[in-house]
Design a protein around this motif. Structure first.
Motif, PDB file in Angstrom:
ATOM      1  N   ALA A 233       0.839  -1.205   0.000  1.00 32.82           N
ATOM      2  CA  ALA A 233       0.000   0.000   0.000  1.00 32.82           C
ATOM      3  C   ALA A 233       0.872   1.252   0.000  1.00 32.82           C
ATOM      4  O   ALA A 233       0.589   2.218  -0.710  1.00 32.82           O
ATOM      5  CB  ALA A 233      -0.932  -0.011   1.201  1.00 32.82           C
ATOM      6  N   THR A 234       1.937   1.236   0.784  1.00 29.79           N
ATOM      7  CA  THR A 234       2.846   2.380   0.845  1.00 29.79           C
ATOM      8  C   THR A 234       3.523   2.600  -0.500  1.00 29.79           C
ATOM      9  O   THR A 234       3.640   3.730  -0.971  1.00 29.79           O
ATOM     10  CB  THR A 234       3.903   2.155   1.945  1.00 29.79           C
ATOM     11  OG1 THR A 234       3.233   1.895   3.168  1.00 29.79           O
ATOM     12  CG2 THR A 234       4.789   3.366   2.096  1.00 29.79           C
ATOM     13  N   VAL A 235       3.960   1.530  -1.119  1.00 30.97           N
ATOM     14  CA  VAL A 235       4.587   1.636  -2.435  1.00 30.97           C
ATOM     15  C   VAL A 235       3.585   2.179  -3.447  1.00 30.97           C
ATOM     16  O   VAL A 235       3.929   3.000  -4.294  1.00 30.97           O
ATOM     17  CB  VAL A 235       5.151   0.268  -2.884  1.00 30.97           C
ATOM     18  CG1 VAL A 235       5.601   0.303  -4.325  1.00 30.97           C
ATOM     19  CG2 VAL A 235       6.295  -0.140  -1.976  1.00 30.97           C
TER      20      VAL A 235
ATOM     21  N   ILE B 181       3.318   5.946  -3.059  1.00 30.89           N
ATOM     22  CA  ILE B 181       4.501   6.614  -3.603  1.00 30.89           C
ATOM     23  C   ILE B 181       4.463   6.622  -5.133  1.00 30.89           C
ATOM     24  O   ILE B 181       4.867   7.584  -5.782  1.00 30.89           O
ATOM     25  CB  ILE B 181       5.787   5.936  -3.077  1.00 30.89           C
ATOM     26  CG1 ILE B 181       5.919   6.229  -1.582  1.00 30.89           C
ATOM     27  CG2 ILE B 181       7.011   6.425  -3.828  1.00 30.89           C
ATOM     28  CD1 ILE B 181       7.017   5.453  -0.900  1.00 30.89           C
ATOM     29  N   ARG B 182       3.928   5.562  -5.709  1.00 35.48           N
ATOM     30  CA  ARG B 182       3.849   5.463  -7.166  1.00 35.48           C
ATOM     31  C   ARG B 182       2.957   6.557  -7.752  1.00 35.48           C
ATOM     32  O   ARG B 182       3.175   7.026  -8.859  1.00 35.48           O
ATOM     33  CB  ARG B 182       3.324   4.085  -7.545  1.00 35.48           C
ATOM     34  CG  ARG B 182       3.336   3.822  -9.000  1.00 35.48           C
ATOM     35  CD  ARG B 182       2.959   2.395  -9.278  1.00 35.48           C
ATOM     36  NE  ARG B 182       2.806   2.189 -10.698  1.00 35.48           N
ATOM     37  CZ  ARG B 182       2.255   1.135 -11.230  1.00 35.48           C
ATOM     38  NH1 ARG B 182       1.793   0.182 -10.452  1.00 35.48           N
ATOM     39  NH2 ARG B 182       2.152   1.022 -12.518  1.00 35.48           N
ATOM     40  N   TYR B 183       1.911   6.940  -7.026  1.00 33.09           N
ATOM     41  CA  TYR B 183       0.987   7.971  -7.500  1.00 33.09           C
ATOM     42  C   TYR B 183       1.185   9.282  -6.739  1.00 33.09           C
ATOM     43  O   TYR B 183       0.223   9.968  -6.394  1.00 33.09           O
ATOM     44  CB  TYR B 183      -0.456   7.478  -7.349  1.00 33.09           C
ATOM     45  CG  TYR B 183      -0.753   6.299  -8.228  1.00 33.09           C
ATOM     46  CD1 TYR B 183      -0.978   6.469  -9.589  1.00 33.09           C
ATOM     47  CD2 TYR B 183      -0.776   5.018  -7.708  1.00 33.09           C
ATOM     48  CE1 TYR B 183      -1.229   5.389 -10.408  1.00 33.09           C
ATOM     49  CE2 TYR B 183      -1.023   3.922  -8.523  1.00 33.09           C
ATOM     50  CZ  TYR B 183      -1.246   4.120  -9.865  1.00 33.09           C
ATOM     51  OH  TYR B 183      -1.484   3.055 -10.678  1.00 33.09           O
ATOM     52  N   PHE B 184       2.429   9.645  -6.509  1.00 26.93           N
ATOM     53  CA  PHE B 184       2.749  10.845  -5.736  1.00 26.93           C
ATOM     54  C   PHE B 184       2.167  12.101  -6.380  1.00 26.93           C
ATOM     55  O   PHE B 184       1.748  13.024  -5.689  1.00 26.93           O
ATOM     56  CB  PHE B 184       4.262  10.981  -5.577  1.00 26.93           C
ATOM     57  CG  PHE B 184       4.671  12.130  -4.714  1.00 26.93           C
ATOM     58  CD1 PHE B 184       4.489  12.067  -3.340  1.00 26.93           C
ATOM     59  CD2 PHE B 184       5.205  13.280  -5.259  1.00 26.93           C
ATOM     60  CE1 PHE B 184       4.851  13.124  -2.525  1.00 26.93           C
ATOM     61  CE2 PHE B 184       5.561  14.336  -4.465  1.00 26.93           C
ATOM     62  CZ  PHE B 184       5.392  14.266  -3.100  1.00 26.93           C
ATOM     63  N   ASP B 185       2.110  12.158  -7.706  1.00 32.93           N
ATOM     64  CA  ASP B 185       1.602  13.345  -8.395  1.00 32.93           C
ATOM     65  C   ASP B 185       0.140  13.629  -8.048  1.00 32.93           C
ATOM     66  O   ASP B 185      -0.298  14.774  -8.048  1.00 32.93           O
ATOM     67  CB  ASP B 185       1.771  13.206  -9.907  1.00 32.93           C
ATOM     68  CG  ASP B 185       1.090  11.959 -10.458  1.00 32.93           C
ATOM     69  OD1 ASP B 185       1.197  10.896  -9.819  1.00 32.93           O
ATOM     70  OD2 ASP B 185       0.443  12.067 -11.517  1.00 32.93           O
ATOM     71  N   VAL B 186      -0.626  12.604  -7.710  1.00 36.20           N
ATOM     72  CA  VAL B 186      -2.024  12.795  -7.316  1.00 36.20           C
ATOM     73  C   VAL B 186      -2.104  13.542  -5.990  1.00 36.20           C
ATOM     74  O   VAL B 186      -2.997  14.361  -5.773  1.00 36.20           O
ATOM     75  CB  VAL B 186      -2.748  11.427  -7.201  1.00 36.20           C
ATOM     76  CG1 VAL B 186      -4.151  11.588  -6.642  1.00 36.20           C
ATOM     77  CG2 VAL B 186      -2.777  10.733  -8.550  1.00 36.20           C
ATOM     78  N   PHE B 187      -1.135  13.295  -5.110  1.00 38.11           N
ATOM     79  CA  PHE B 187      -1.152  13.905  -3.780  1.00 38.11           C
ATOM     80  C   PHE B 187      -0.406  15.233  -3.714  1.00 38.11           C
ATOM     81  O   PHE B 187      -0.477  15.924  -2.708  1.00 38.11           O
ATOM     82  CB  PHE B 187      -0.549  12.935  -2.760  1.00 38.11           C
ATOM     83  CG  PHE B 187      -1.314  11.656  -2.646  1.00 38.11           C
ATOM     84  CD1 PHE B 187      -2.538  11.621  -2.013  1.00 38.11           C
ATOM     85  CD2 PHE B 187      -0.821  10.473  -3.183  1.00 38.11           C
ATOM     86  CE1 PHE B 187      -3.259  10.447  -1.911  1.00 38.11           C
ATOM     87  CE2 PHE B 187      -1.529   9.297  -3.091  1.00 38.11           C
ATOM     88  CZ  PHE B 187      -2.760   9.282  -2.457  1.00 38.11           C
ATOM     89  N   ALA B 188       0.311  15.584  -4.750  1.00 35.70           N
ATOM     90  CA  ALA B 188       1.104  16.821  -4.750  1.00 35.70           C
ATOM     91  C   ALA B 188       0.185  18.033  -4.577  1.00 35.70           C
ATOM     92  O   ALA B 188      -0.877  18.125  -5.189  1.00 35.70           O
ATOM     93  CB  ALA B 188       1.895  16.940  -6.051  1.00 35.70           C
ATOM     94  N   GLY B 189       0.603  18.958  -3.726  1.00 35.51           N
ATOM     95  CA  GLY B 189      -0.158  20.183  -3.495  1.00 35.51           C
ATOM     96  C   GLY B 189      -1.284  20.031  -2.490  1.00 35.51           C
ATOM     97  O   GLY B 189      -1.998  20.985  -2.218  1.00 35.51           O
ATOM     98  N   LYS B 190      -1.465  18.868  -1.955  1.00 36.10           N
ATOM     99  CA  LYS B 190      -2.537  18.644  -0.990  1.00 36.10           C
ATOM    100  C   LYS B 190      -1.957  18.217   0.367  1.00 36.10           C
ATOM    101  O   LYS B 190      -2.617  17.529   1.133  1.00 36.10           O
ATOM    102  CB  LYS B 190      -3.500  17.586  -1.510  1.00 36.10           C
ATOM    103  CG  LYS B 190      -4.211  17.999  -2.792  1.00 36.10           C
ATOM    104  CD  LYS B 190      -5.116  16.917  -3.277  1.00 36.10           C
ATOM    105  CE  LYS B 190      -5.907  17.276  -4.483  1.00 36.10           C
ATOM    106  NZ  LYS B 190      -5.274  17.845  -5.599  1.00 36.10           N
ATOM    107  N   GLY B 191      -0.747  18.641   0.630  1.00 42.63           N
ATOM    108  CA  GLY B 191      -0.041  18.231   1.841  1.00 42.63           C
ATOM    109  C   GLY B 191      -0.748  18.605   3.125  1.00 42.63           C
ATOM    110  O   GLY B 191      -0.843  17.806   4.059  1.00 42.63           O
TER     111      GLY B 191
END
Length: 125
Positions: free
Chosen positions: A73-75, A78-88
């Motif tokens: 799940a963690t991997v 990390i693989r879809y990091f661009d989806v989470f970018a800007g929503k920190g």
């Protein structure tokens, strides 16, 4: 003999998961089958139909290796990091809130469990 007992205990836990999944599928319940299986286990333990000692070694083994189950799940995150970018900041709030709620609920469940075990020991069950 101990290894066979552990395998049977894990198979029993898996059977409850499978039954829960089948109940969810048959009745189209909007609750995951794993949760239904966990509720079935909870009911069986509370009613005394299943004794804790019948599942303790298998459950301990699964709990011991549980962190390994979260690696994929963690991997994936990390693989879809661009989806989470800007929503920190939103993720941080959600993480802190969910962690806080889990700690409170786990603590309350643990306290109730200890109280129930103490009552049963006093009754001699």
């Amino acid at each position: 003999m101990k290894g066979i007992r552990i395998v049977l205990q894990i198979a029993g836990l898996y059977a409850l998961y499978w039954i829960g999944a089948e109940i969810q599928r048959a009745f189209d319940i909007p609750v995951p089958g794993s949760i239904i299986g966990m509720l079935l286990l909870f009911i069986l333990l509370l009613s005394g139909i299943v004794k804790e000692r019948l599942l303790d070694e298998g459950a301990d083994l699964l709990l011991r290796y549980m962190p390994l189950f979260f690696v994929p799940a963690t991997v994936g995150v990390i693989r879809y990091f661009d989806v989470f970018a800007g929503k920190g900041s939103m993720l941080l709030v959600a993480l802190l809130l969910s962690t806080f709620l889990i700690m409170i609920i786990s603590g309350l469940v643990g306290q109730k469990t200890v109280e129930l075990v103490d009552k049963r020991k006093k009754r001699g069950v």
